[in-house]
Enzyme design. Structure first.
Site, PDB file in Angstrom:
ATOM      1  N   GLU A 183      74.359 -33.631  46.399  1.00 56.78           N
ATOM      2  CA  GLU A 183      74.510 -35.080  46.549  1.00 56.78           C
ATOM      3  C   GLU A 183      73.304 -35.730  45.883  1.00 56.78           C
ATOM      4  O   GLU A 183      72.258 -35.913  46.508  1.00 56.78           O
ATOM      5  CB  GLU A 183      74.593 -35.501  48.020  1.00 56.78           C
TER       6      GLU A 183
ATOM      7  N   GLU B 224      73.715 -36.253  60.262  1.00 55.17           N
ATOM      8  CA  GLU B 224      72.759 -36.113  59.160  1.00 55.17           C
ATOM      9  C   GLU B 224      71.518 -36.969  59.410  1.00 55.17           C
ATOM     10  O   GLU B 224      71.595 -38.199  59.378  1.00 55.17           O
ATOM     11  CB  GLU B 224      73.398 -36.530  57.838  1.00 55.17           C
TER      12      GLU B 224
END
Length: 270
Positions: free
Chosen positions: A243, A149
């Protein structure tokens, strides 16, 4: 595309989670709102009874699509690029534990903050250690799939953009490692988000969403329509995980607003 909610075990220190605390409550919330899966952030997999989680997952018919590892860095200081060999070895061992859990659910393992920071070293030196650690993880795990990520510059100075991740993927050279793109981080780091996603293409294995202010999608000014059109264009049909901060109004309201916003976008794509 399928919608997922990021939840965590009770020991999480990370703020950008719509639901922190009891896993059962988080999973029941996700199911009640309409999410098709959950993603679980966990510091140390050995402190959780995963057989109970598996029973709950089956009871709710709610898959676990990914396992987050960043708490191992934030809480325990473990990183895959730590200059100390022993700490780096412990980080690899911890992530292997995450892969064992992921294997129970067919979930991805996220490599976010657990990769660490440069801490005064050159980018090349940090990258070399990271690639070495990732290759070791691939050797130690037969079927695990990882996603790297890219994170914004305020959280790490190593792997900030999709192009950074793609360059490393070429050096790792394994189809068991892909990219996790996050709208919050891309909004800070990418020059042109749709074009960056197109470059990621088939290497995009997972996707995180939060609005420009890290609130629930729909509560800021991020252009989700453009991004979702691009996801459709590149054929992305995997999970989109929320998220975000528990804002506005707390965890439940954030989860509900995010779901409504994203569901409407997905419906318009069909």
């Amino acid at each position: 595309m399928k919608l997922s909610l990021v939840i965590s075990t009770s020991d999480a220190a990370f703020d950008a989670l719509a639901f922190k605390g009891d896993l059962r409550k988080g999973m029941e919330l996700a199911k009640r709102v309409g999410y098709q899966a959950v993603e679980i952030a966990v510091r140390d997999p050995s402190i959780v009874d995963w057989n109970e989680v598996k029973i709950l997952s089956e009871e709710l018919n709610l898959p676990i699509c990914a396992i987050g590892t960043g708490q191992a860095y934030l809480a325990d200081g473990l990183s895959l690029t730590h200059p100390n060999d022993e700490i780096r070895k412990k980080a690899i061992e911890r992530v292997v534990k995450h892969t064992e859990v992921a294997g129970m659910f067919g979930a991805l393992v996220i490599i976010g903050l657990v990769r660490g920071r440069r801490e005064g070293r050159s980018y090349e030196e940090t990258e070399e250690l990271f690639i070495e650690s990732m290759k070791r993880l691939l050797e130690l795990t037969e079927h695990a799939k990882f996603v790297i990520e890219p994170l914004n510059r305020y959280e790490t100075d190593f792997i900030n953009t999709i192009d950074d991740a793609l360059r490393i993927l070429r050096k790792i050279n394994s189809n068991r490692v892909g990219i996790l793109a996050d709208t919050f981080h891309m909004n800070i780091e990418e020059v042109n988000i749709p074009e960056s996603l197109k470059r990621a293409g088939e290497k995009l294995y997972h996707f995180h969403v939060a609005d420009s202010n890290r609130w629930a999608p729909g509560c800021g000014h991020f252009d989700f329509r453009s991004v979702f059109n691009t996801l459709k264009e590149i054929g992305y049909n995997r999970y989109v995980s929320v998220e975000c901060l528990p804002l506005p109004g707390g965890m439940e309201e954030a989860a509900e607003i995010a779901f409504k916003t994203l569901k409407e976008l997905i419906i318009k794509l069909t």
